[in-house]
Design an enzyme around this catalytic site. Structure first.
Site, PDB file in Angstrom:
ATOM      1  N   LYS A  28       4.072   7.482  11.385  1.00 17.89           N
ATOM      2  CA  LYS A  28       4.297   6.100  10.926  1.00 17.89           C
ATOM      3  C   LYS A  28       3.988   5.172  12.091  1.00 17.89           C
ATOM      4  CE  LYS A  28       5.831   4.433   6.959  1.00 17.89           C
ATOM      5  NZ  LYS A  28       5.564   5.055   5.660  1.00 17.89           N
ATOM      6  N   GLY A  46      12.090  -2.742 -11.815  1.00 23.87           N
ATOM      7  CA  GLY A  46      10.851  -3.148 -11.151  1.00 23.87           C
ATOM      8  C   GLY A  46       9.755  -3.341 -12.178  1.00 23.87           C
ATOM      9  N   GLY A 102       6.428  -3.801 -10.608  1.00 23.56           N
ATOM     10  CA  GLY A 102       5.330  -3.878  -9.646  1.00 23.56           C
ATOM     11  C   GLY A 102       4.409  -2.691  -9.833  1.00 23.56           C
ATOM     12  N   ASN A 103       3.734  -2.307  -8.758  1.00 20.08           N
ATOM     13  CA  ASN A 103       2.718  -1.254  -8.846  1.00 20.08           C
ATOM     14  C   ASN A 103       3.287   0.046  -9.426  1.00 20.08           C
ATOM     15  OD1 ASN A 103       1.544   1.265  -7.151  1.00 20.08           O
ATOM     16  ND2 ASN A 103      -0.087  -0.116  -7.728  1.00 20.08           N
TER      17      ASN A 103
HETATM   18  P1  NAD Z   1       5.876  -3.920  -5.679  1.00 22.39           P
HETATM   19  O1  NAD Z   1       6.104  -4.942  -4.624  1.00 22.39           O
HETATM   20  O2  NAD Z   1       4.541  -3.835  -6.343  1.00 22.39           O
HETATM   21  O3  NAD Z   1       6.967  -4.079  -6.839  1.00 22.39           O
HETATM   22  C1  NAD Z   1       8.332  -4.238  -6.601  1.00 22.39           C
HETATM   23  C2  NAD Z   1       8.975  -4.684  -7.900  1.00 22.39           C
HETATM   24  O4  NAD Z   1      10.390  -4.727  -7.709  1.00 22.39           O
HETATM   25  C3  NAD Z   1       8.575  -6.088  -8.365  1.00 22.39           C
HETATM   26  O5  NAD Z   1       8.288  -6.047  -9.737  1.00 22.39           O
HETATM   27  C4  NAD Z   1       9.818  -6.925  -8.129  1.00 22.39           C
HETATM   28  O6  NAD Z   1       9.956  -7.973  -9.094  1.00 22.39           O
HETATM   29  C5  NAD Z   1      10.897  -5.897  -8.342  1.00 22.39           C
HETATM   30  N1  NAD Z   1      12.176  -6.269  -7.733  1.00 22.39           N
HETATM   31  C6  NAD Z   1      12.406  -6.733  -6.488  1.00 22.39           C
HETATM   32  N2  NAD Z   1      13.720  -6.972  -6.321  1.00 22.39           N
HETATM   33  C7  NAD Z   1      14.324  -6.620  -7.490  1.00 22.39           C
HETATM   34  C8  NAD Z   1      15.667  -6.635  -7.958  1.00 22.39           C
HETATM   35  N3  NAD Z   1      16.672  -7.012  -7.168  1.00 22.39           N
HETATM   36  N4  NAD Z   1      15.908  -6.217  -9.223  1.00 22.39           N
HETATM   37  C9  NAD Z   1      14.916  -5.830 -10.028  1.00 22.39           C
HETATM   38  N5  NAD Z   1      13.618  -5.784  -9.645  1.00 22.39           N
HETATM   39  C10 NAD Z   1      13.346  -6.182  -8.396  1.00 22.39           C
HETATM   40  O7  NAD Z   1       6.256  -2.526  -4.969  1.00 22.39           O
HETATM   41  P2  NAD Z   1       5.799  -1.056  -5.384  1.00 22.39           P
HETATM   42  O8  NAD Z   1       4.573  -0.705  -4.623  1.00 22.39           O
HETATM   43  O9  NAD Z   1       5.835  -0.912  -6.850  1.00 22.39           O
HETATM   44  O10 NAD Z   1       6.976  -0.185  -4.721  1.00 22.39           O
HETATM   45  C11 NAD Z   1       8.236  -0.046  -5.334  1.00 22.39           C
HETATM   46  C12 NAD Z   1       9.033   1.021  -4.600  1.00 22.39           C
HETATM   47  O11 NAD Z   1       8.287   2.240  -4.606  1.00 22.39           O
HETATM   48  C13 NAD Z   1       9.335   0.750  -3.122  1.00 22.39           C
HETATM   49  O12 NAD Z   1      10.570   1.359  -2.815  1.00 22.39           O
HETATM   50  C14 NAD Z   1       8.217   1.498  -2.404  1.00 22.39           C
HETATM   51  O13 NAD Z   1       8.576   1.848  -1.082  1.00 22.39           O
HETATM   52  C15 NAD Z   1       8.102   2.722  -3.278  1.00 22.39           C
HETATM   53  N6  NAD Z   1       6.820   3.433  -3.163  1.00 22.39           N
HETATM   54  C16 NAD Z   1       5.660   2.828  -3.500  1.00 22.39           C
HETATM   55  C17 NAD Z   1       4.470   3.535  -3.413  1.00 22.39           C
HETATM   56  C18 NAD Z   1       3.162   2.919  -3.819  1.00 22.39           C
HETATM   57  O14 NAD Z   1       2.147   3.643  -3.790  1.00 22.39           O
HETATM   58  N7  NAD Z   1       3.116   1.674  -4.238  1.00 22.39           N
HETATM   59  C19 NAD Z   1       4.471   4.871  -2.957  1.00 22.39           C
HETATM   60  C20 NAD Z   1       5.688   5.466  -2.631  1.00 22.39           C
HETATM   61  C21 NAD Z   1       6.859   4.741  -2.744  1.00 22.39           C
END
Ligand code: NAD
Length: 427
Positions: free
Chosen positions: A106, A218, A220-221
């Site tokens: 990291k 969530g 998001g992605n």
């Molecule tokens: P993102 O930023 O695309 O989405 C995050 C989502 O969480 C958003 O829709 C936001 O509105 C929502 N959110 C934030 N605060 C909130 C709350 N208090 N209540 C409800 N919803 C809330 O992020 P992501 O890439 O989807 O990642 C989400 C999680 O998955 C993180 O913990 C990240 O570390 C983990 N993760 C992501 C990946 C990846 O490839 N994107 C890989 C491994 C782990």
């Protein structure tokens, strides 16, 4: 004074517990409790106004016995070396649990990219590479995007690396745009792979996926692609919770007959806020943010943030819940974990459940090293295979030994890394 939360001490405590279960010898414990190597350096950057600012950068390689270290680079104003150490250790376990031939690393820079112009960010990316160039690379340590870094940052880093090395080395870094050696399927990999593990868990629980109900935190992605994949396989997502950037709080958007991901996306603004008025018109009920975990659903998918299911709210989980698939990193606190375990809810732990992202990054690295790129279907098919095999290895161990899924996943990962260290003669 209250003891400050330290992520690295927590990662070491987790490791110690599993090392004890595995009866690891003292030298293996000592080796795996610490990063093998860490680099701390300064990055002087010329700012747009002509002044020079000095940023602090890190790269930590926790363990590379199974292959080159792998892990993201974070740009964060509150970055600490202990956070980077902890995250690098967790990457070692994540790569090992899905059995990809990579170790854990990291990196980070203490900075707030919001206060830097694009040119300043570019200089910072190039400066980071210049300071660490001899110690990273396709056969040593492969960086990737993480908090507040993106594919553009990766291209700047790749370009600097290639300028210094005098050749093309796309396997130096992952998370690149598809136009510069990225992999098809990376965008949807994590969320889709969450559902590969959910599909397999449902089989073991004897619950048909057809008509199964899920509530997701969530949008998001990870959450979007998980919801899409579950619906594609016949499941029903009855609610999603999402942060509202205007009201500065979260809401749950519930629809018992199933949400429509494309529709919700069409009413989501570029900051990720869903239009409540339009959702209401379309028959969605809008409830407080935390209600997502009280929904009557067989599956909960926390896919937003860490520490969301806590000792305080775990008692509110609906009796219908049979499975929790941790799409987010660290969504469940240890207190909540104890309650969930007591209730006999099946948990797919985060570092297994969301490992589709790093697995696809590994595929990107393989394709980049070969300079030959697979069609998206092939990427996703390989991803499905990796996740399915990894899931069942953990679930088999949990079933055979009576261990909790999270502990079984750690046991497999740590055992694999310990074995690689022993075979190399390190311990
Ligand atoms: P993102 O930023 O695309 O989405 C995050 C989502 O969480 C958003 O829709 C936001 O509105 C929502 N959110 C934030 N605060 C909130 C709350 N208090 N209540 C409800 N919803 C809330 O992020 P992501 O890439 O989807 O990642 C989400 C999680 O998955 C993180 O913990 C990240 O570390 C983990 N993760 C992501 C990946 C990846 O490839 N994107 C890989 C491994 C782990």
């Amino acid at each position: 004074m209250a003891k400050q939360f330290n992520a690295f001490e927590m990662a070491q405590d987790q490791f110690d517990e599993v090392a004890e279960k595995l009866q690891l010898d003292a030298s293996t414990r000592e080796l795996l409790r610490w990063p093998l190597r860490e680099y701390h350096f300064l990055i002087p950057i010329q700012m747009d106004d002509g002044s020079t600012k000095v940023f602090k950068g890190y790269r930590v390689q926790h363990n590379d016995a199974r292959g080159p270290a792998k892990g993201g680079i974070r740009f964060h104003p509150q970055e600490t070396v202990d956070t980077v150490r902890a995250l690098s250790m967790w990457m070692t376990w994540k790569c090992a649990v899905v059995d990809i031939p990579l170790g854990g690393g990291k990196g980070g820079v203490i900075c707030d990219p919001h206060n830097l112009s694009p040119r300043e960010q570019e200089r910072l990316c190039r400066g980071w590479v210049r300071q660490i160039v001899r110690n990273v690379g396709p056969v040593q340590d492969v960086p990737a995007p993480d908090v507040m870094t993106n594919p553009q940052h990766m291209v700047w880093m790749l370009d600097e690396y290639e300028q210094i090395m005098g050749g093309h080395f796309p396997g130096f870094i992952t998370g690149k745009p598809v136009e510069v050696g990225g992999s098809l399927g990376r965008t949807e990999a994590t969320g889709t792979a969450v559902i590969y593990t959910v599909r397999e868990a449902l089989k073991r629980l004897g619950i048909p996926i057809e008509g199964v109900r899920a509530s997701v935190q969530g949008f998001g992605n990870v959450a979007q692609y998980a919801a899409k994949k579950l619906i594609e396989l016949g499941g029903r997502v009855i609610s999603v919770a999402c942060w509202d950037n205007t009201d500065h709080k979260a809401y749950t958007f519930a629809k018992p007959d199933g949400i429509d991901v494309e529709f919700l996306l069409s009413i989501t603004d570029r900051f990720g806020t869903i239009d409540k008025g339009k959702a209401r018109e379309a028959g969605y009920e809008i409830k407080p943010g935390e209600v997502w975990l009280e929904q009557e659903a067989e599956i909960l998918i926390p896919a937003a943030l860490e520490n969301q299911i806590t000792g305080d709210n775990a008692a509110k989980l609906n009796p219908a819940v049979r499975l929790i698939a941790e799409g987010a990193n660290g969504p469940t606190t240890p207190e909540a974990d104890a309650i969930i375990r007591e209730r006999g809810i099946f948990v797919i732990p985060d570092f297994l459940c969301n490992a589709g992202g790093v697995t696809c990054s590994y595929f990107e690295q393989v394709q980049s090293n070969m300079n030959f790129y697979w069609p998206k279907d092939e990427v996703l098919q390989r991803l499905d295979h990796k996740m399915t095999v990894a899931f069942h290895a953990v679930a088999d161990l949990a079933e055979d030994t009576g261990e909790y899924m999270r502990d079984a996943a750690y046991m497999i990962a740590i055992q694999r890394v310990a074995t690689a260290c022993r075979l190399r003669g390190w311990v």
